[in-house]
Write a protein that holds these residues in place. Structure first.
Motif, PDB file in Angstrom:
ATOM      1  N   VAL A 301      25.930  49.624  -2.031  1.00 16.55           N
ATOM      2  CA  VAL A 301      27.177  49.995  -2.713  1.00 16.55           C
ATOM      3  C   VAL A 301      28.081  50.721  -1.723  1.00 16.55           C
ATOM      4  O   VAL A 301      27.670  51.711  -1.117  1.00 16.55           O
ATOM      5  N   PRO A 302      29.319  50.276  -1.530  1.00 17.99           N
ATOM      6  CA  PRO A 302      30.267  51.022  -0.695  1.00 17.99           C
ATOM      7  C   PRO A 302      30.572  52.374  -1.327  1.00 17.99           C
ATOM      8  O   PRO A 302      30.769  52.477  -2.549  1.00 17.99           O
ATOM      9  N   VAL A 303      30.605  53.402  -0.517  1.00 12.75           N
ATOM     10  CA  VAL A 303      30.878  54.750  -1.036  1.00 12.75           C
ATOM     11  C   VAL A 303      32.267  54.807  -1.672  1.00 12.75           C
ATOM     12  O   VAL A 303      32.463  55.457  -2.720  1.00 12.75           O
ATOM     13  N   ALA A 304      33.217  54.136  -1.064  1.00 13.77           N
ATOM     14  CA  ALA A 304      34.572  54.131  -1.620  1.00 13.77           C
ATOM     15  C   ALA A 304      34.581  53.536  -3.027  1.00 13.77           C
ATOM     16  O   ALA A 304      35.263  54.047  -3.937  1.00 13.77           O
ATOM     17  N   ASN A 305      33.819  52.470  -3.244  1.00 12.47           N
ATOM     18  CA  ASN A 305      33.712  51.844  -4.559  1.00 12.47           C
ATOM     19  C   ASN A 305      33.145  52.833  -5.572  1.00 12.47           C
ATOM     20  O   ASN A 305      33.624  52.938  -6.710  1.00 12.47           O
ATOM     21  N   LEU A 306      32.122  53.577  -5.151  1.00 15.95           N
ATOM     22  CA  LEU A 306      31.497  54.564  -6.040  1.00 15.95           C
ATOM     23  C   LEU A 306      32.480  55.671  -6.421  1.00 15.95           C
ATOM     24  O   LEU A 306      32.574  56.064  -7.605  1.00 15.95           O
ATOM     25  N   ILE A 307      33.230  56.169  -5.456  1.00 19.39           N
ATOM     26  CA  ILE A 307      34.193  57.247  -5.732  1.00 19.39           C
ATOM     27  C   ILE A 307      35.305  56.751  -6.657  1.00 19.39           C
ATOM     28  O   ILE A 307      35.697  57.449  -7.623  1.00 19.39           O
ATOM     29  N   HIS A 308      35.814  55.549  -6.387  1.00 16.72           N
ATOM     30  CA  HIS A 308      36.887  55.010  -7.233  1.00 16.72           C
ATOM     31  C   HIS A 308      36.408  54.815  -8.669  1.00 16.72           C
ATOM     32  O   HIS A 308      37.148  55.122  -9.633  1.00 16.72           O
ATOM     33  N   SER A 309      35.203  54.315  -8.858  1.00 16.68           N
ATOM     34  CA  SER A 309      34.668  54.122 -10.210  1.00 16.68           C
ATOM     35  C   SER A 309      34.500  55.456 -10.920  1.00 16.68           C
ATOM     36  O   SER A 309      34.755  55.582 -12.125  1.00 16.68           O
ATOM     37  N   THR A 310      34.085  56.487 -10.172  1.00 15.81           N
ATOM     38  CA  THR A 310      33.934  57.826 -10.762  1.00 15.81           C
ATOM     39  C   THR A 310      35.288  58.373 -11.205  1.00 15.81           C
ATOM     40  O   THR A 310      35.421  58.938 -12.314  1.00 15.81           O
ATOM     41  N   ILE A 311      36.297  58.200 -10.361  1.00 15.51           N
ATOM     42  CA  ILE A 311      37.635  58.687 -10.703  1.00 15.51           C
ATOM     43  C   ILE A 311      38.155  57.980 -11.953  1.00 15.51           C
ATOM     44  O   ILE A 311      38.735  58.614 -12.866  1.00 15.51           O
ATOM     45  N   ASP A 312      37.960  56.668 -12.030  1.00 13.22           N
ATOM     46  CA  ASP A 312      38.450  55.908 -13.187  1.00 13.22           C
ATOM     47  C   ASP A 312      37.825  56.411 -14.481  1.00 13.22           C
ATOM     48  O   ASP A 312      38.511  56.493 -15.518  1.00 13.22           O
ATOM     49  N   ARG A 313      36.550  56.729 -14.443  1.00 13.83           N
ATOM     50  CA  ARG A 313      35.874  57.183 -15.668  1.00 13.83           C
ATOM     51  C   ARG A 313      36.198  58.645 -15.999  1.00 13.83           C
ATOM     52  O   ARG A 313      36.198  59.028 -17.173  1.00 13.83           O
ATOM     53  N   ALA A 314      36.422  59.453 -14.980  1.00 18.93           N
ATOM     54  CA  ALA A 314      36.646  60.887 -15.220  1.00 18.93           C
ATOM     55  C   ALA A 314      38.099  61.228 -15.506  1.00 18.93           C
ATOM     56  O   ALA A 314      38.395  62.324 -16.002  1.00 18.93           O
ATOM     57  N   LEU A 315      39.001  60.318 -15.202  1.00 20.36           N
ATOM     58  CA  LEU A 315      40.427  60.614 -15.342  1.00 20.36           C
ATOM     59  C   LEU A 315      40.826  60.962 -16.776  1.00 20.36           C
ATOM     60  O   LEU A 315      41.609  61.914 -16.982  1.00 20.36           O
ATOM     61  N   PRO A 316      40.353  60.254 -17.822  1.00 18.66           N
ATOM     62  CA  PRO A 316      40.733  60.645 -19.186  1.00 18.66           C
ATOM     63  C   PRO A 316      40.340  62.082 -19.524  1.00 18.66           C
ATOM     64  O   PRO A 316      41.120  62.820 -20.139  1.00 18.66           O
ATOM     65  N   LEU A 317      39.139  62.498 -19.137  1.00 18.63           N
ATOM     66  CA  LEU A 317      38.703  63.872 -19.397  1.00 18.63           C
ATOM     67  C   LEU A 317      39.558  64.863 -18.617  1.00 18.63           C
ATOM     68  O   LEU A 317      39.926  65.925 -19.138  1.00 18.63           O
ATOM     69  N   ALA A 318      39.909  64.496 -17.371  1.00 14.09           N
ATOM     70  CA  ALA A 318      40.741  65.393 -16.560  1.00 14.09           C
ATOM     71  C   ALA A 318      42.129  65.552 -17.183  1.00 14.09           C
ATOM     72  O   ALA A 318      42.682  66.660 -17.224  1.00 14.09           O
ATOM     73  N   ASN A 319      42.677  64.462 -17.682  1.00 15.70           N
ATOM     74  CA  ASN A 319      43.997  64.543 -18.326  1.00 15.70           C
ATOM     75  C   ASN A 319      43.922  65.380 -19.594  1.00 15.70           C
ATOM     76  O   ASN A 319      44.838  66.150 -19.899  1.00 15.70           O
ATOM     77  N   GLU A 320      42.837  65.221 -20.325  1.00 11.62           N
ATOM     78  CA  GLU A 320      42.673  65.993 -21.565  1.00 11.62           C
ATOM     79  C   GLU A 320      42.595  67.477 -21.266  1.00 11.62           C
ATOM     80  O   GLU A 320      43.163  68.305 -22.004  1.00 11.62           O
ATOM     81  N   LYS A 321      41.900  67.847 -20.171  1.00 12.31           N
ATOM     82  CA  LYS A 321      41.736  69.258 -19.812  1.00 12.31           C
ATOM     83  C   LYS A 321      42.873  69.757 -18.920  1.00 12.31           C
ATOM     84  O   LYS A 321      42.871  70.918 -18.506  1.00 12.31           O
ATOM     85  N   GLN A 322      43.825  68.840 -18.615  1.00 11.69           N
ATOM     86  CA  GLN A 322      44.954  69.175 -17.760  1.00 11.69           C
ATOM     87  C   GLN A 322      44.475  69.672 -16.379  1.00 11.69           C
ATOM     88  O   GLN A 322      44.917  70.702 -15.865  1.00 11.69           O
ATOM     89  N   VAL A 323      43.548  68.905 -15.814  1.00 10.42           N
ATOM     90  CA  VAL A 323      42.989  69.212 -14.487  1.00 10.42           C
ATOM     91  C   VAL A 323      43.404  68.099 -13.519  1.00 10.42           C
ATOM     92  O   VAL A 323      43.297  66.910 -13.845  1.00 10.42           O
TER      93      VAL A 323
END
Length: 440
Positions: A301-323
């Protein structure tokens, strides 16, 4: 049979075998040396005899002159086939003349019946006359010397074997004693008497074994304690929502809650059931990660792919918490992991940072000292020092934690991926989680 006895017997047996082989070789070598030495002495006597041979000296007087009453010799003329001088029986000389070449100076032994003789053939006048002086010595005399010498050698060998066996016994005892003490300590570990463990004094590889056993006992003790805490915390975590569900369910059944209160009660029941389901699913996942091999499917697994997938999944929670969620990828490395499992581990860590952040979470991926590192830092209050040693244990959670299993799952997944995860304080002032993989 005890190990000490086995080692002593094995060592002594090996020593006896070696000594036996050496003794056989020495026994044969002694005879060769004695024969060679006797031939040299006969040669010296023969050279002395040659000086007096044509004088008016008789054979008996000649023997007295050279100081050997048992001198056995004869002088043979090949041209006339005549024995000119002899101290040996005629039948014996005739047998030798018939069966051996008296002109061959390299002969060492002659036979006569069951007896053998050491022979030294000395030409009287080389290249002038075919006359040979033959001196002989019975081999039995040399074999008697050989046996006496060998008996003494065997006696010395036996004493040496005895001394070495005693020394090996004490040396083996010194080696085995730490093992015996270590056995008793292992018995204590078997009975889970970790507080009664004693250190065993040893050296070399035995010290390393003792240290490994001691470390294993400490790890086992921590594991058993963590299991006790796990069951205590698990029962508490499961008991609380069950009691809530039971209370609202009985209230609705008995008519205590009606209309809006009943609806709120049902909402609470559904929420608690969802929480219970999440706890149980996470407990099942942890159990599978600990025990099942085929649950983990590796892929590059490319590390960049892993980081991008993590950001995509965590972004809704970050927006909800205004982070604000920021990431930096300074490597193009690949890692052999189960992508979905590691993504879950990353999400647990990142969502934990989002919940505790004041307004910023930073994810970095980079190479350092032949290792691939992924860090998650937040600007929150950081991790309580008292909680730090137990942070990755099951059902350990902070004030805003959910089930207390997220970080435990993350650690289990990262370790199954041949990596490590640690926690500390970030430059932003909050928590810093570091996931490390060894680079190929």
């Amino acid at each position: 049979m005890k190990l000490q006895t086995q080692i002593t017997i094995a060592f002594t047996t090996l020593l006896v075998i070696i000594m036996s082989v050496v003794s056989v070789m020495i026994y044969s070598l002694i005879l060769d040396v004695l024969i060679q030495n006797e031939r040299e002495q006969l040669q010296e006597k023969g050279d002395l005899i040659k000086q007096f041979l044509w004088s008016e000296v008789s054979v008996n007087n000649l023997a007295q002159l050279i100081g050997d009453d048992s001198l056995q010799l004869f002088l043979y003329d090949q041209n006339t086939d005549n024995v000119m001088l002899s101290t040996l029986p005629k039948e014996l000389i005739d047998y030798w003349l018939e069966n051996y070449d008296v002109s061959d100076e390299d002969q060492r032994l002659w036979k006569a019946g069951n007896e053998r003789y050491v022979v030294s053939i000395i030409p009287i006048y080389p290249n002038l006359l075919d006359q040979q002086l033959i001196l002989v010595t019975p081999l039995d005399d040399l074999q008697e010397v050989q046996r006496n010498f060998f008996n003494r050698l065997i006696f010395i060998f036996l004493i040496g074997i005895g001394i070495i066996s005693v020394l090996s016994h004490f040396l083996t005892k010194r080696l085995v004693t730490p093992l015996t003490k270590l056995k008793y300590q292992l018995k204590k570990i078997e009975k889970r008497k970790f507080d009664d463990l004693e250190r065993v004094h040893a050296s070399g590889e035995m010290k390393e074994v003792e240290q490994s056993v001691y470390d294993m006992a400490n790890e086992l003790s921590r594991y058993i304690q963590s299991q006790h805490h796990f069951f205590q915390n698990a029962s508490h975590e499961l008991k609380t929502p069950l009691m809530t569900i039971q209370g609202y369910a009985e209230g609705i059944r008995d008519g205590v809650f009606e209309d809006e209160a009943s609806d709120r009660g049902l909402d609470v029941i559904v929420a608690e059931i969802s929480r219970l389901k999440k706890i149980i699913n996470e407990m099942i996942l942890l159990a599978k990660l600990d025990s099942e091999e085929n649950i983990y499917d590796e892929e590059n697994v490319p590390v960049a792919n892993l980081i991008h997938s993590t950001i995509d999944r965590a972004l809704p929670l970050a927006n909800e918490k205004q982070v604000r969620l920021t990431y930096y990828i300074d490597t193009d490395a690949n890692i052999a992991v189960d992508k979905e499992k590691l993504l879950q581990a990353m999400m647990n860590v990142v969502s934990n940072g989002i919940r505790h952040a004041n307004g910023k979470v930073i994810i970095r991926a980079f190479q350092e000292n032949k290792s691939l590192k992924i860090t998650v830092a937040d600007d929150g209050k950081g991790i309580d020092e008292a909680l730090m040693p137990k942070l990755f244990q099951r059902f350990m959670k902070g004030k805003s934690g959910e089930t207390g299993l997220g970080l435990a799952i993350s650690r289990a997944i990262v370790e199954r991926s041949n990596g490590t995860i640690t926690a500390g304080r970030s430059e932003l002032g909050g928590a810093l989680f570091t996931i490390t993989f060894k680079s190929e």
